[in-house]
Design an enzyme around this catalytic site. Structure first.
Site, PDB file in Angstrom:
ATOM      1  N   ASP A 202       0.692  -1.293  -0.050  1.00  6.94           N
ATOM      2  CA  ASP A 202      -0.092  -0.218   0.380  1.00  6.94           C
ATOM      3  C   ASP A 202       0.965   1.676  -0.129  1.00  6.94           C
ATOM      4  O   ASP A 202       0.526   2.321  -0.237  1.00  6.94           O
ATOM      5  CB  ASP A 202      -1.252   0.202   1.002  1.00  6.94           C
ATOM      6  CG  ASP A 202      -0.187   0.132   2.412  1.00  6.94           C
ATOM      7  OD1 ASP A 202       1.085  -0.720   3.121  1.00  6.94           O
ATOM      8  OD2 ASP A 202      -0.362   1.153   2.851  1.00  6.94           O
TER       9      ASP A 202
ATOM     10  N   ASP B 109       6.306   0.655   2.388  1.00  2.87           N
ATOM     11  CA  ASP B 109       6.442  -0.773   3.121  1.00  2.87           C
ATOM     12  C   ASP B 109       6.318  -1.746   2.608  1.00  2.87           C
ATOM     13  O   ASP B 109       5.930  -2.047   1.051  1.00  2.87           O
ATOM     14  CB  ASP B 109       6.016  -1.341   4.705  1.00  2.87           C
ATOM     15  CG  ASP B 109       4.371  -0.661   4.566  1.00  2.87           C
ATOM     16  OD1 ASP B 109       3.973  -0.848   3.405  1.00  2.87           O
ATOM     17  OD2 ASP B 109       4.236  -0.545   5.389  1.00  2.87           O
TER      18      ASP B 109
ATOM     19  N   TYR C 204      -1.987   3.043  11.084  1.00  2.00           N
ATOM     20  CA  TYR C 204      -2.796   4.078  11.446  1.00  2.00           C
ATOM     21  C   TYR C 204      -4.363   3.497  10.423  1.00  2.00           C
ATOM     22  O   TYR C 204      -5.556   4.112   9.253  1.00  2.00           O
ATOM     23  CB  TYR C 204      -1.932   5.562   9.963  1.00  2.00           C
ATOM     24  CG  TYR C 204      -0.987   5.578  10.421  1.00  2.00           C
ATOM     25  CD1 TYR C 204      -1.200   6.833  11.891  1.00  2.00           C
ATOM     26  CD2 TYR C 204       0.683   5.393   9.869  1.00  2.00           C
ATOM     27  CE1 TYR C 204      -0.138   7.239  12.557  1.00  2.00           C
ATOM     28  CE2 TYR C 204       1.418   6.003  10.929  1.00  2.00           C
ATOM     29  CZ  TYR C 204       1.211   7.261  11.577  1.00  2.00           C
ATOM     30  OH  TYR C 204       2.136   7.439  11.706  1.00  2.00           O
TER      31      TYR C 204
ATOM     32  N   GLU D 169       6.459  10.113   2.170  1.00  2.00           N
ATOM     33  CA  GLU D 169       5.511   8.095   1.116  1.00  2.00           C
ATOM     34  C   GLU D 169       4.287   8.471   0.340  1.00  2.00           C
ATOM     35  O   GLU D 169       3.757   9.185   0.894  1.00  2.00           O
ATOM     36  CB  GLU D 169       5.086   7.487   2.469  1.00  2.00           C
ATOM     37  CG  GLU D 169       4.829   6.518   2.567  1.00  2.00           C
ATOM     38  CD  GLU D 169       4.769   5.414   3.999  1.00  2.00           C
ATOM     39  OE1 GLU D 169       4.887   3.934   3.791  1.00  2.00           O
ATOM     40  OE2 GLU D 169       4.871   6.194   4.886  1.00  2.00           O
TER      41      GLU D 169
END
Length: 499
Positions: free
Chosen positions: A82, A85, A233, A478
């Site tokens: 997503d 990572d 999150y 990010e």
């Protein structure tokens, strides 16, 4: 005669200077929406997990996660990482897929030759979700150990962290996750309806069964998976909005009155604590809260079929008024350079998702000949399009820094994005295994990322329009799939409008 020549030369020089000035202004503020659109889709190829196809265009990425699901004896390869990572969080992945499908549904006729790539991006998600929902009464929620993964800085191709599989089921339900997957499958069935009807039907059928599971076995996946979702999150604020969102998409996909009744009953039944609260959340839309999206989506058939508009259309109007810069009831803020801001990390997700809703709602409203009233301010559909375009232009470089927040677009863009695969050497450049701790020197380096994650949109600037191009600042640097997905709809529309 001589004076005429001099005057002619002077006029030619003036015209040349004017043209050069206009070209310089275009280079700073003019946007190539077509180029940005192509790159926005290419980004998703950089986020792919699993066995990559021969058509893979972002060639520095290689196969990864090929044993995903092995510990539960289910093939869970594929899908998307997503963000920066190497974990597959299915809740935001499903929302991403829903938005990609909605983009094709609304704007596919503007996509030209890139339409097939957009469909490929959707299918990469839906093929995975068909696997993740292949066992009746079970929906797989996450693949990968978030703690172990976040303690490492390594390429997805090198992953040696546990690929733990987490699930929800009839005993430990997760309605928001399951209903969002149902929404994604239903929306995708519409996107594939004309190009691959059998696949479209497969998606619609699975969407119905997954929605039935989500509704009959109600409960939040927070209660089941809190230890692995909330610190990262992806803790949900509730599941009634996802159930209504899923039902709305199923109504649009199947035209079955049951789903339309479900949406209306969910909204009007205010006697239970679980009921979706429009009063509180009418202005929210993102991977967690779907209320503004429901209202805009439903307004399409409410307006066209002349159905009772309340509460959907009035609350869609209230959403517009909460965002519109000149509205007396505006609740968002704007930076000095014009970027909208809401609370929370990765602010650019708000700029893209809310702009997408503005554009879609503007087209629905225009088709039905209506305007929007924000107090004493009358708002035309064209004004909504203008606001959405302003946000897109800011992202692409029309901002005080003169920089694009899309990697690879324009001459100035983020170079040190918070993304493992992009920052580490590619497999072609360094074939030897880089272990969990072996990549930290690349994370800490001040050098630009080694691989261009073309099309990635990062979290964006501070509210004062400043930006820190640093991997350490993940909230700004990010990229995420759900920030990019709305642009797959916005950009082809503006590309066509500009031409």
């Amino acid at each position: 005669m001589g004076g005429g020549k001099i005057m002619g030369m002077t006029m030619t020089m003036i015209m040349t200077m004017m043209i050069m000035t206009m070209m310089m202004m275009m280079s700073v503020y003019g946007q190539d929406y077509g180029d940005a659109f192509t790159k926005s889709i290419l980004f998703f190829e950089g986020q792919r997990s699993g066995k990559l196809p021969s058509s893979q265009r972002l060639t520095w990425r290689k196969d990864s996660g090929l044993n995903d699901g092995k510990d539960v004896k289910v093939d869970l390869t594929g899908g998307y990482y997503d963000a920066g990572d190497n974990v597959k969080f299915n809740f935001p992945m499903a929302f991403t897929t829903t938005l990609l499908a909605w983009s094709v549904i609304e704007f596919g006729n503007f996509m030209g030759s890139d339409l097939q790539y957009a469909l490929d991006a959707i299918r990469w998600g839906t093929d995975y979700f068909l696997k993740a929902t292949s066992i009746p009464g079970t929906v797989f929620a996450i693949v990968g150990d978030p703690y172990a993964d976040h303690n490492c800085w390594e390429r997805p191709e090198d992953m040696d962290t546990p690929r733990t599989v987490y699930q929800v089921n009839t005993t430990f339900p997760g309605s928001e996750l399951s209903a969002e997957i149902a929404a994604a499958l239903a929306a995708a069935s519409l996107a594939f309806n004309s190009s691959d009807y059998p696949y479209s039907q497969t998606l619609a059928d699975r969407a119905e069964s997954v929605f039935d599971f989500a509704d009959k076995h109600r409960g939040s996946y927070n209660d089941v998976l809190r230890q692995v979702v909330c610190p990262f999150y992806y803790c949900s604020s509730g599941y009634m909005d996802e159930l209504s969102w899923g039902a709305a998409w199923l109504y649009r996909a199947t035209n079955k009155e049951y789903y339309w009744d479900y949406v209306r009953n969910s909204i009007h039944n205010t006697s239970t604590a679980e009921t979706l609260s429009y009063r509180d959340n009418f202005a929210e839309f993102g991977w967690d809260t779907k209320v503004a999206g429901i209202n805009v989506l439903v307004s399409q058939w409410v307006l066209t079929k002349k159905l009772e508009p309340s509460p959907f259309v009035p609350d869609a109007d209230r959403f517009v008024c909460s965002v519109l810069p000149e509205s007396p009831t505006r609740s968002v803020t704007y930076s000095p350079g014009g970027l909208m801001f809401k609370d929370g990390p990765c602010n650019m997700q708000h700029a893209t998702t809310l702009s997408f809703l503005f554009l879609v709602y503007a087209r629905y409203s225009k088709h039905n000949g209506r305007q929007i009233q924000c107090g004493n301010v009358v708002v035309s559909p064209d004004r909504l399009i203008e606001v959405a375009k302003g946000q897109v232009n800011y992202i692409l470089g029309k901002n005080p820094l003169g920089m694009s927040y899309m990697v690879g677009y324009g001459n100035k863009f983020p170079k040190r994005i918070h993304h493992r695969g992009s920052s580490l050497p590619s497999m072609e450049a360094q074939g030897d295994h880089i272990d969990c701790q072996g990549g930290h020197s690349y994370f800490e380096s001040q050098d630009p990322n080694q691989n261009l994650l073309t099309g990635a949109v990062v979290g964006g600037p501070y509210p004062n329009d400043s930006y820190s191009d640093s991997r350490y600042n993940s909230s700004q640097s990010e990229p995420t799939t759900y920030m990019n997905a709305p642009l797959v709809g916005l950009l082809p529309y503006f590309k066509t409008a500009a031409s």
